[in-house]
Write an enzyme that holds these catalytic residues in place. Sequence first.
Site, mmCIF file in Angstrom:
data_model
loop_
_atom_site.group_PDB
_atom_site.id
_atom_site.type_symbol
_atom_site.label_atom_id
_atom_site.label_comp_id
_atom_site.label_asym_id
_atom_site.label_seq_id
_atom_site.Cartn_x
_atom_site.Cartn_y
_atom_site.Cartn_z
ATOM 1 N N LYS A 1 29.347 13.484 -66.315
ATOM 2 C CA LYS A 1 29.864 14.130 -65.105
ATOM 3 C C LYS A 1 29.750 13.185 -63.926
ATOM 4 O O LYS A 1 28.719 12.541 -63.724
ATOM 5 C CB LYS A 1 29.016 15.394 -64.828
ATOM 6 N N LYS B 1 20.787 11.945 -61.164
ATOM 7 C CA LYS B 1 21.000 13.171 -60.367
ATOM 8 C C LYS B 1 21.016 14.401 -61.261
ATOM 9 O O LYS B 1 20.435 15.432 -60.932
ATOM 10 C CB LYS B 1 22.353 13.105 -59.629
ATOM 11 N N LYS C 1 31.168 8.078 -64.033
ATOM 12 C CA LYS C 1 31.804 7.722 -62.752
ATOM 13 C C LYS C 1 33.088 6.980 -63.037
ATOM 14 O O LYS C 1 33.200 6.271 -64.049
ATOM 15 C CB LYS C 1 30.874 6.838 -61.914
ATOM 16 N N ASN D 1 33.737 12.905 -45.971
ATOM 17 C CA ASN D 1 33.369 14.243 -46.437
ATOM 18 C C ASN D 1 31.894 14.551 -46.162
ATOM 19 O O ASN D 1 31.548 15.651 -45.723
ATOM 20 C CB ASN D 1 33.672 14.363 -47.943
ATOM 21 N N SER E 1 29.337 21.188 -58.146
ATOM 22 C CA SER E 1 30.333 20.928 -59.197
ATOM 23 C C SER E 1 29.921 21.641 -60.485
ATOM 24 O O SER E 1 30.755 22.201 -61.196
ATOM 25 C CB SER E 1 30.432 19.428 -59.478
HETATM 26 N N1 GLU Z 1 30.904 11.989 -56.419
HETATM 27 C C1 GLU Z 1 29.796 12.844 -56.182
HETATM 28 C C2 GLU Z 1 28.496 12.113 -56.412
HETATM 29 O O1 GLU Z 1 28.418 10.905 -56.264
HETATM 30 C C3 GLU Z 1 29.913 14.173 -56.911
HETATM 31 C C4 GLU Z 1 30.042 14.123 -58.399
HETATM 32 C C5 GLU Z 1 30.406 15.454 -59.024
HETATM 33 O O2 GLU Z 1 30.590 16.413 -58.325
HETATM 34 O O3 GLU Z 1 30.502 15.477 -60.254
HETATM 35 O O4 GLU Z 1 27.470 12.691 -56.650
#
Ligand code: GLU
Length: 427
Positions: free
Chosen positions: A82, A106, A118, A233, A360
């Site tokens: 994710k 995370k 990513k 954002n 998310s």
């Molecule tokens: N791009 C965001 C991050 O770096 C969110 C990733 C997501 O929502 O999957 O954490």
Amino acid sequence: MISVKQEVRTSHANTPLSPLEEFQQILRESVSKLNYTQSAYELLKEPVRFLSVQIPVRMDNGDIKIFTGYRSQHNDVIGPTKGGIRFHPEVTPDEVKALSGWMSLKCGINDLPYGGGKGGVVCNPRELSFEELERLSRGYVRAISQVVGPTKDIPAPDMYTNSQVMAWMMDEYSRIREFDSPGFITGKPIVLGGSYGRETATAKGVLYTLQLVSELKNIPVDQMKIIIQGFGNVGSYLANFLYEQGAKIIGVSDVLGAIYDERGIDIPYLMGKRDSFGTISNLYRNTITNKELLEKECDVLIPAAIGGQITIENVNRLHADIIIEAANGPVTREASKILQKKGTLIVPDVVANAGGVIVSYFEWCQNNQGYYWDEELVDQRLKEKIQGSFKNVYETSKRYRVDMKAAAYIVGVKKIAEAARFRGWID
Ligand code: GLU
């Protein structure tokens, strides 16, 4: 403590470590602290899968232009991977790999049933028309469609991508798979299965961590002088939340320059005037550079733009007691070690900016259930999760006598390694 084989070079003043090398360095430290075997480090030092694609796009002038894109799947031991997709001219494979590793952390820290992923496309969205952006977004999904999916790898927004881009990507994926797949991607518009609160989730998460820091340091938020780098954002919504809480925002910036005013900046005015790239400095005559902004005196400095902003080069000119990494990787490891010696509290990115992926996850759950939550419930669950993780990482840092960044790796790696051991992937 066992020592994990040193294979990462140390940085020299003129050749700083790359994001992936930094990731590997802290990973190695945390695997040693946890007394894990070399296999844990070997498994996590690189993504399990990395795809590089060439994307042909018909431009408005009739020419075809080929764009390069990437998708990195760092680890799928816990569940599907994710993480967001960034559209940026400086995207590199190394950076995307590191970012996917940070996503694994995370997810681990927040008990989300995912590994990290990513994606990135090398492009400058400012130079693309709306139609070209749509064709590029759809082309990227066609190029990576075989490795992604609601139970494989679930993308989301990241730098310079938004809910409109997610909608095009979801539509393209649904056409390829011949069924409606809202759970393929998160950060969608509400009407297409997006979640309430996703748009502002990363900023809210940063706010909740800052509230805990305020308790810890005994400085009420409404007495804080805050500088925020970036008005995209994360930076823009965060500035607005903090302004509403009575904090004084004395500096903000965009890619072109920065605004600084000791008396405090009128954030609602900027919110009304910003463009979709978060440009605001063009509204002012007297601007300073991003570099100068970072060096101004404040209580809390929040880099919310891009990586590698606070380095060995400028770290000694900083004047903030608290730094919150709202962007991914804004403070280099070397710089953070110097700051730590000075007593600066740094809340690491994998803790502070996890609000995005947390909501998310809520969005994906709602898509899978087909039952949608109201904003209050999303918000309450986000707060519980991110504050719980902050406390866990903070306590871990005390227990292991390490800074919060190393503690965050310890918490995240522990979770992934436990799953990997059950599966028989590591000793
Ligand atoms: N791009 C965001 C991050 O770096 C969110 C990733 C997501 O929502 O999957 O954490």
